[in-house]
Design an enzyme around this catalytic site. Structure first.
Site, PDB file in Angstrom:
ATOM      1  N   ARG A   1      -6.614  12.058  -5.116  1.00  0.00           N
ATOM      2  CA  ARG A   1      -7.897  11.376  -4.988  1.00  0.00           C
ATOM      3  C   ARG A   1      -9.044  12.391  -4.999  1.00  0.00           C
ATOM      4  NH1 ARG A   1      -9.946   8.107   0.211  1.00  0.00           N
ATOM      5  NH2 ARG A   1      -9.881  10.248   0.928  1.00  0.00           N
TER       6      ARG A   1
ATOM      7  N   TYR B   1     -15.231 -11.395  -0.042  1.00  0.00           N
ATOM      8  CA  TYR B   1     -15.951 -10.133  -0.264  1.00  0.00           C
ATOM      9  C   TYR B   1     -17.234 -10.354  -1.078  1.00  0.00           C
ATOM     10  CZ  TYR B   1     -11.895  -7.587   1.494  1.00  0.00           C
ATOM     11  OH  TYR B   1     -10.903  -7.094   2.291  1.00  0.00           O
TER      12      TYR B   1
ATOM     13  N   ASP C   1      -7.201  -1.852  -7.194  1.00  0.00           N
ATOM     14  CA  ASP C   1      -7.663  -2.568  -6.011  1.00  0.00           C
ATOM     15  C   ASP C   1      -8.026  -3.990  -6.397  1.00  0.00           C
ATOM     16  OD1 ASP C   1      -8.367  -2.015  -3.057  1.00  0.00           O
ATOM     17  OD2 ASP C   1     -10.014  -3.245  -3.783  1.00  0.00           O
TER      18      ASP C   1
ATOM     19  N   ARG D   1       0.825  -1.220   0.000  1.00  0.00           N
ATOM     20  CA  ARG D   1       0.000   0.000   0.000  1.00  0.00           C
ATOM     21  C   ARG D   1       0.853   1.262   0.000  1.00  0.00           C
ATOM     22  NH1 ARG D   1      -5.646  -0.569   1.715  1.00  0.00           N
ATOM     23  NH2 ARG D   1      -6.190  -2.692   1.190  1.00  0.00           N
TER      24      ARG D   1
ATOM     25  N   ARG E   1      -3.330   6.744   1.593  1.00  0.00           N
ATOM     26  CA  ARG E   1      -3.813   7.892   2.374  1.00  0.00           C
ATOM     27  C   ARG E   1      -2.792   8.512   3.306  1.00  0.00           C
ATOM     28  NH1 ARG E   1      -9.225   5.140   4.505  1.00  0.00           N
ATOM     29  NH2 ARG E   1      -7.802   3.382   4.301  1.00  0.00           N
TER      30      ARG E   1
HETATM   31  O1  1CP Z   1       0.288   1.179  -3.422  1.00  0.00           O
HETATM   32  C1  1CP Z   1      -0.436   0.213  -3.358  1.00  0.00           C
HETATM   33  O2  1CP Z   1      -0.144  -0.831  -2.715  1.00  0.00           O
HETATM   34  C2  1CP Z   1      -1.660   0.319  -4.144  1.00  0.00           C
HETATM   35  C3  1CP Z   1      -2.731  -0.296  -4.346  1.00  0.00           C
HETATM   36  C4  1CP Z   1      -3.654  -1.187  -3.558  1.00  0.00           C
HETATM   37  C5  1CP Z   1      -3.526  -2.573  -3.353  1.00  0.00           C
HETATM   38  C6  1CP Z   1      -2.359  -3.470  -3.710  1.00  0.00           C
HETATM   39  C7  1CP Z   1      -4.886  -0.779  -3.010  1.00  0.00           C
HETATM   40  C8  1CP Z   1      -5.402   0.590  -2.997  1.00  0.00           C
HETATM   41  N1  1CP Z   1      -5.535  -1.887  -2.558  1.00  0.00           N
HETATM   42  C9  1CP Z   1      -4.726  -2.988  -2.727  1.00  0.00           C
HETATM   43  C10 1CP Z   1      -5.015  -4.382  -2.415  1.00  0.00           C
HETATM   44  C11 1CP Z   1      -6.144  -4.722  -1.528  1.00  0.00           C
HETATM   45  N2  1CP Z   1      -7.403  -4.153  -1.458  1.00  0.00           N
HETATM   46  C12 1CP Z   1      -6.126  -5.822  -0.631  1.00  0.00           C
HETATM   47  C13 1CP Z   1      -4.980  -6.788  -0.492  1.00  0.00           C
HETATM   48  C14 1CP Z   1      -3.829  -6.236   0.265  1.00  0.00           C
HETATM   49  C15 1CP Z   1      -4.062  -6.007   1.731  1.00  0.00           C
HETATM   50  O3  1CP Z   1      -4.388  -6.963   2.432  1.00  0.00           O
HETATM   51  O4  1CP Z   1      -3.881  -4.865   2.147  1.00  0.00           O
HETATM   52  C16 1CP Z   1      -7.379  -5.869   0.017  1.00  0.00           C
HETATM   53  C17 1CP Z   1      -7.835  -6.858   1.076  1.00  0.00           C
HETATM   54  C18 1CP Z   1      -8.179  -4.822  -0.514  1.00  0.00           C
HETATM   55  C19 1CP Z   1      -9.589  -4.504  -0.197  1.00  0.00           C
HETATM   56  C20 1CP Z   1      -9.760  -3.103   0.216  1.00  0.00           C
HETATM   57  N3  1CP Z   1      -9.774  -2.044  -0.655  1.00  0.00           N
HETATM   58  C21 1CP Z   1      -9.833  -2.587   1.516  1.00  0.00           C
HETATM   59  C22 1CP Z   1      -9.775  -3.406   2.790  1.00  0.00           C
HETATM   60  C23 1CP Z   1     -11.110  -3.685   3.313  1.00  0.00           C
HETATM   61  C24 1CP Z   1     -11.073  -4.725   4.431  1.00  0.00           C
HETATM   62  O5  1CP Z   1     -11.820  -5.708   4.322  1.00  0.00           O
HETATM   63  O6  1CP Z   1     -10.324  -4.543   5.402  1.00  0.00           O
HETATM   64  C25 1CP Z   1      -9.939  -1.186   1.413  1.00  0.00           C
HETATM   65  C26 1CP Z   1     -10.087  -0.188   2.527  1.00  0.00           C
HETATM   66  C27 1CP Z   1      -9.871  -0.863   0.033  1.00  0.00           C
HETATM   67  C28 1CP Z   1      -9.825   0.480  -0.580  1.00  0.00           C
HETATM   68  C29 1CP Z   1      -8.460   0.921  -0.967  1.00  0.00           C
HETATM   69  N4  1CP Z   1      -7.667   0.254  -1.861  1.00  0.00           N
HETATM   70  C30 1CP Z   1      -6.489   0.942  -2.063  1.00  0.00           C
HETATM   71  C31 1CP Z   1      -6.557   2.123  -1.263  1.00  0.00           C
HETATM   72  C32 1CP Z   1      -5.501   3.191  -1.207  1.00  0.00           C
HETATM   73  C33 1CP Z   1      -7.775   2.102  -0.570  1.00  0.00           C
HETATM   74  C34 1CP Z   1      -8.312   3.156   0.364  1.00  0.00           C
HETATM   75  C35 1CP Z   1      -9.262   3.964  -0.390  1.00  0.00           C
HETATM   76  C36 1CP Z   1      -9.161   5.423  -0.187  1.00  0.00           C
HETATM   77  O7  1CP Z   1      -8.322   6.099  -0.797  1.00  0.00           O
HETATM   78  O8  1CP Z   1      -9.969   5.906   0.604  1.00  0.00           O
END
Ligand code: 1CP
Length: 353
Positions: free
Chosen positions: A40, A154, A77, A27, A31
């Protein structure tokens, strides 16, 4: 073959000698960076940002401008795939991801089909091409997808879950139905990753974030074989030139079985010892990890000490990609990240003896 300004990350995944231990951060775009929050806001929402190749490229590059990272990761994502399968994704600040049409019965499973990655997910492929062009081989670009099991959690739960009750009920009540769904999701993820490779990613990571919620027998039946299929297909698609890393959060006790998929790298969360895992597996696979993401709350000197402890735990130079054991948290001070990245490079440098 493509040449890179810095190929340390790929060398570590291939088991070749490196001058220092490469590092990237799960990640790394997100944020905790004020410039990410600004982009964003410019895009409108998180999903608008994912669907805009120029802005997705911009946020992919932001962490590389600040930190001396050895790899970039596609900004997208894992939930884009079920969204493209027609489930209707929305993401709300504070609530998390939600699917409008969760998959709860046989009819919903039967209606699922693997999307065409260049069509329904064409915006992701456009982002890959834009980012690969902008990077121009400076560092490798990591493509990624969720594991079939993690995506299915999910899809069935309809969003994030504490206990995974619905999907776990499904695997125990109707295992054949769960397998039909996982089979279609695995086809979708395979085609999606093959398309990312064709569009220009240099390495692939599969996030099995919720594989650790399963017991050992269920993991071996409902998560691992589907990831093994993906490893085989991605490696065949690129003649074995694109390394694949599997990350099962909570999977540290199952590393022998994970390595047996033929993956090049295994991502580890912060709970286990890298050195012990290395002794169990030998030098045939690269280990990625595993500093506790929370340790970045510590003051700079303590962060350096923690980096040194992780490097020391891994031991003599070898197949190691430094990373956090899970994603960086949104309230981490970016200056602390710079301390970690610089400490990894400095403390792992293989200078002349
Ligand atoms: O720089 C990077 O790593 C960029 C991209 C990235 C990746 C690899 C994002 C952006 N999401 C992910 C993968 C992801 N998304 C995973 C697998 C990795 C991990 O375990 O962290 C998972 C489980 C998700 C699902 C997801 N998307 C969640 C988690 C929800 C939960 O069940 O806990 C969330 C909050 C998101 C939204 C998201 N995705 C990425 C960002 C930066 C965000 C936050 C959104 C925002 O900007 O508000």
């Amino acid at each position: 073959m493509k040449t890179f300004g810095n190929d340390t990350f790929l060398r570590a995944l291939r088991g070749e000698p490196t001058d220092y231990t490469p590092v990237w951060i799960m990640r790394q775009a997100g944020r905790y960076l004020p410039e990410y929050r600004a982009t964003r806001a410019e895009a409108g929402s998180f999903l608008d940002l994912c669907r805009n190749p120029e802005l997705a490229c911009e946020v992919t590059l932001q962490p590389l401008r600040r930190f001396d990272l050895d790899a970039a990761i596609l900004f997208s994502d894992i939930l884009t795939v079920p969204d493209a399968m027609g489930l209707g994704l929305s993401l709300n600040e504070g609530i998390g991801p939600r699917f409008e049409r969760p998959v709860r019965d046989a009819a919903a499973v039967a209606a699922l089909a693997a999307p065409d990655p260049e069509d329904e997910l064409g915006y992701v492929m456009d982002a890959v091409r834009t980012i690969a062009g902008a990077l121009d081989g400076r560092v490798p670009l990591i493509g990624f997808a969720g594991s079939p099991w993690t995506l299915a959690t999910y899809m069935v739960e309809g969003g994030s879950s504490r206990d995974f009750k619905r999907i776990k009920a499904m695997i125990y009540e109707s295992p054949a139905l769960a397998h039909r769904m996982l089979d279609t999701v695995a086809d979708a993820v395979t085609a999606y990753l093959e398309a990312q490779v064709a569009a220009g990613v240099d390495a692939v990571m599969v996030f099995d974030t919720w594989g650790g919620s399963l017991g050992w027998r269920a993991y071996r039946e409902f998560s691992l074989p589907y990831m093994a299929r993906i490893v085989e297909a991605v490696k065949a698609a690129a003649d074995g030139t694109v390394p694949v890393t599997l990350f099962t959060k909570g999977g540290g006790q199952w590393v022998e079985a994970i390595a047996a998929t033929g993956c090049d790298g295994i991502g580890l969360d912060w709970t286990g010892s890298l050195g012990e895992t290395r002794r169990r597996l030998g030098e045939g696979v690269t280990l990625q990890g595993n500093m506790d993401p929370m340790s970045l709350y510590a003051p700079p000197e303590a962060i350096r000490t923690e980096v040194a402890a992780v490097l020391d735990d891994f031991g003599a130079p070898g197949r190691h990609v430094f990373n956090l054991g899970h994603g960086i948290l949104p309230d981490i001070d970016p200056d602390h990240v710079a301390v970690m990245v610089d400490a990894v490079h400095e403390l792992s440098a293989r200078g002349a003896p």
